[in-house]
Design a protein around this motif. Structure first.
Motif, PDB file in Angstrom:
ATOM      1  N   GLY A  52       0.755  -1.264   0.139  1.00 23.40           N
ATOM      2  CA  GLY A  52       0.074   0.114   0.095  1.00 23.40           C
ATOM      3  C   GLY A  52       0.800   1.280  -0.064  1.00 23.40           C
ATOM      4  N   ARG A  53       1.935   1.244  -0.698  1.00 29.44           N
ATOM      5  CA  ARG A  53       2.666   2.371  -0.780  1.00 29.44           C
ATOM      6  C   ARG A  53       3.115   2.741  -2.320  1.00 29.44           C
ATOM      7  N   HIS A  54       3.493   3.880  -2.427  1.00 33.50           N
ATOM      8  CA  HIS A  54       4.043   4.451  -3.726  1.00 33.50           C
ATOM      9  C   HIS A  54       5.292   4.237  -3.693  1.00 33.50           C
ATOM     10  N   LEU A  55       6.114   3.479  -4.605  1.00 30.19           N
ATOM     11  CA  LEU A  55       7.597   3.342  -4.598  1.00 30.19           C
ATOM     12  C   LEU A  55       8.179   3.655  -5.429  1.00 30.19           C
ATOM     13  N   ARG A  56       9.406   4.282  -5.389  1.00 29.98           N
ATOM     14  CA  ARG A  56      10.192   4.870  -6.989  1.00 29.98           C
ATOM     15  C   ARG A  56      11.542   3.932  -7.317  1.00 29.98           C
ATOM     16  N   TYR A  57      11.789   3.862  -8.210  1.00 32.79           N
ATOM     17  CA  TYR A  57      13.232   3.250  -8.737  1.00 32.79           C
ATOM     18  C   TYR A  57      13.922   4.455  -9.255  1.00 32.79           C
ATOM     19  N   VAL A  58      15.142   4.482  -8.871  1.00 29.17           N
ATOM     20  CA  VAL A  58      15.941   5.438  -9.063  1.00 29.17           C
ATOM     21  C   VAL A  58      17.049   5.139  -9.804  1.00 29.17           C
ATOM     22  N   GLU A  59      17.291   5.090 -10.973  1.00 31.02           N
ATOM     23  CA  GLU A  59      18.391   4.594 -11.704  1.00 31.02           C
ATOM     24  C   GLU A  59      19.783   5.120 -11.608  1.00 31.02           C
ATOM     25  N   LEU A  60      20.674   4.296 -11.027  1.00 34.31           N
ATOM     26  CA  LEU A  60      22.163   4.761 -10.921  1.00 34.31           C
ATOM     27  C   LEU A  60      22.947   4.652 -12.409  1.00 34.31           C
ATOM     28  N   THR A  61      24.040   5.247 -12.467  1.00 32.04           N
ATOM     29  CA  THR A  61      24.979   5.165 -13.379  1.00 32.04           C
ATOM     30  C   THR A  61      25.921   3.588 -12.948  1.00 32.04           C
ATOM     31  N   ARG A  62      26.420   3.189 -13.662  1.00 29.60           N
ATOM     32  CA  ARG A  62      27.388   1.933 -13.678  1.00 29.60           C
ATOM     33  C   ARG A  62      28.290   2.178 -12.459  1.00 29.60           C
ATOM     34  N   PRO A  63      29.166   3.476 -12.398  1.00 27.31           N
ATOM     35  CA  PRO A  63      30.126   3.568 -11.371  1.00 27.31           C
ATOM     36  C   PRO A  63      29.371   3.891  -9.995  1.00 27.31           C
ATOM     37  N   GLU A  64      27.854   4.584 -10.122  1.00 29.01           N
ATOM     38  CA  GLU A  64      27.300   4.748  -8.683  1.00 29.01           C
ATOM     39  C   GLU A  64      27.008   3.465  -8.301  1.00 29.01           C
ATOM     40  N   ALA A  65      26.342   2.860  -9.195  1.00 31.42           N
ATOM     41  CA  ALA A  65      25.641   1.257  -8.698  1.00 31.42           C
ATOM     42  C   ALA A  65      26.892   0.559  -8.490  1.00 31.42           C
ATOM     43  N   LEU A  66      28.071   0.221  -8.749  1.00 32.41           N
ATOM     44  CA  LEU A  66      29.177  -0.369  -8.477  1.00 32.41           C
ATOM     45  C   LEU A  66      29.907   0.088  -7.052  1.00 32.41           C
ATOM     46  N   ALA A  67      29.816   1.437  -6.885  1.00 33.05           N
ATOM     47  CA  ALA A  67      30.366   1.950  -5.304  1.00 33.05           C
ATOM     48  C   ALA A  67      29.084   1.506  -4.396  1.00 33.05           C
ATOM     49  N   ALA A  68      27.952   1.774  -4.719  1.00 36.71           N
ATOM     50  CA  ALA A  68      26.950   1.321  -3.915  1.00 36.71           C
ATOM     51  C   ALA A  68      26.999  -0.138  -3.233  1.00 36.71           C
ATOM     52  N   MET A  69      27.274  -0.937  -4.297  1.00 42.12           N
ATOM     53  CA  MET A  69      27.082  -2.568  -4.201  1.00 42.12           C
ATOM     54  C   MET A  69      28.389  -2.852  -3.466  1.00 42.12           C
ATOM     55  N   THR A  70      29.494  -2.405  -3.767  1.00 41.71           N
ATOM     56  CA  THR A  70      30.985  -2.742  -2.883  1.00 41.71           C
ATOM     57  C   THR A  70      30.893  -2.183  -1.709  1.00 41.71           C
ATOM     58  N   ALA A  71      30.236  -0.981  -1.316  1.00 44.31           N
ATOM     59  CA  ALA A  71      30.007  -0.361   0.033  1.00 44.31           C
ATOM     60  C   ALA A  71      28.931  -1.405   0.860  1.00 44.31           C
ATOM     61  N   ASN A  72      28.222  -2.116   0.235  1.00 36.76           N
ATOM     62  CA  ASN A  72      27.550  -3.139   0.827  1.00 36.76           C
ATOM     63  C   ASN A  72      27.826  -4.509   0.975  1.00 36.76           C
ATOM     64  N   GLY A  73      29.285  -4.396   0.739  1.00 33.13           N
ATOM     65  CA  GLY A  73      30.098  -5.791   0.971  1.00 33.13           C
ATOM     66  C   GLY A  73      29.944  -6.671  -0.210  1.00 33.13           C
ATOM     67  N   VAL A  74      29.420  -6.358  -1.340  1.00 35.26           N
ATOM     68  CA  VAL A  74      29.478  -7.140  -2.546  1.00 35.26           C
ATOM     69  C   VAL A  74      30.901  -7.278  -3.173  1.00 35.26           C
ATOM     70  N   PRO A  75      31.588  -8.459  -3.266  1.00 35.48           N
ATOM     71  CA  PRO A  75      32.872  -8.259  -3.951  1.00 35.48           C
ATOM     72  C   PRO A  75      33.018  -7.596  -5.213  1.00 35.48           C
ATOM     73  N   GLU A  76      33.697  -6.762  -5.491  1.00 35.59           N
ATOM     74  CA  GLU A  76      33.646  -6.201  -6.903  1.00 35.59           C
ATOM     75  C   GLU A  76      33.527  -7.020  -8.157  1.00 35.59           C
ATOM     76  N   PRO A  77      34.343  -8.094  -8.235  1.00 35.35           N
ATOM     77  CA  PRO A  77      34.059  -9.004  -9.417  1.00 35.35           C
ATOM     78  C   PRO A  77      32.630  -9.404  -9.385  1.00 35.35           C
TER      79      PRO A  77
END
Length: 284
Positions: free
Chosen positions: A212-237
């Motif tokens: 019951g909520r309106h949710l939004r998807y905010v697209e990141l550039t590849r460098p932004e997405a890579l930085a966010a994922m690795t900051a959350n502990g995902v190995p870079e490869p």
């Protein structure tokens, strides 16, 4: 006796429940039985597969379910070799739809780690089945924190498509192969997906409708997405491999297979069904 590795994970736990429901004896492997909350009917086996000798695990075993979540590719290769040495006749591997069986697999971390284990299973001499899962619907649980905090999910490529698959369907295909006494699944490669290809915003709309909520998807550039994922502990490869998949040809990433229906006799569960089954994770 069926040995299930990764028994406390999403697919492993669903598999344990389904095997027990069909009357199969299960040896569920986990690092911490006290926290795993596995059913009392399962024979729980405490082991750190990355460190412990796997040999005793296979006493009386008829089949092995191999899940890389239990310790990664090198650990799973060692596990497969130990199972073969112990005379276990069958192995079912939870693999990845990213595996192509070509030289291309070496350039993608996720495909490579799964293909290494696939090769070890084939070389083991055991009867084998590969369950190559597409995008796991459970991956969207990673969105829960952002949904709770702001109602906006930040991620790559809003136009990418995939067919998210319910963990219960992956478990059902694996169970059919583990219990097969006819040879139907020997040497089979099952590409298991959900029944519909969706973009991330479409998945988010389904979650939003359920809570019951309106949710939004905010697209990141590849460098932004890579930085966010690795900051959350995902190995870079691994993060790179995920981003490569999100930018791959939709004709490949959006493939919808009939594997669930062909193996189990019923249609695959929709992403909407998965959200209904897991809605409380997004409401908190």
């Amino acid at each position: 006796m069926i040995v299930v590795t990764g028994a406390s994970g999403h697919v492993g736990r669903a598999l344990v429940d389904q095997l027990l429901a069909q009357g199969a004896p299960v040896r569920a492997v986990t690092r911490d039985p006290d926290k795993a909350g596995l059913p009392a009917a399962a024979g729980t086996y405490r082991a750190d597969l990355a460190a412990d000798d796997p040999g005793p695990l296979f006493d009386g075993a008829d089949a092995l379910f191999v899940n890389l979540a239990a310790g990664g590719a090198p650990t799973c290769v060692r596990l497969v070799e130990a199972a073969a040495a112990a005379g276990v006749p069958r192995a079912v591997l939870l693999s990845s739809a990213g595996v192509t069986g070509t030289a291309e697999d070496a350039d993608n971390a996720i495909a490579h780690m799964h293909s290494v284990v696939e090769q070890a299973v084939v070389a083991s001499g055991m009867r084998w089945t590969f369950v190559r899962g597409g995008m796991f619907a459970t991956n969207t649980l990673d969105w829960a924190g952002q949904i709770h905090a702001s109602g906006a999910v930040r991620g790559p490529n809003a136009t990418s498509v995939s067919a998210p698959v319910h963990q219960d369907d992956l478990a059902a295909v694996a169970a059919a192969a583990l219990l097969d006494d006819t040879g139907t699944h020997d040497g089979a490669v099952h590409h298991v997906t959900g029944p519909e290809a969706l973009t991330p915003p479409q998945m988010l709309d389904i979650i939003g409708h359920a809570i019951g909520r309106h949710l939004r998807y905010v697209e990141l550039t590849r460098p932004e997405a890579l930085a966010a994922m690795t900051a959350n502990g995902v190995p870079e490869p691994v993060a790179d491999a995920i981003l490569d998949w999100s930018n791959a040809d939709p004709a490949r990433t959006g493939v919808v297979s009939d594997a669930v229906k062909n193996v189990t006799g019923r249609p695959a569960r929709t992403f909407e069904r998965w959200v209904t089954d897991n809605v409380e994770a997004f409401r908190r």
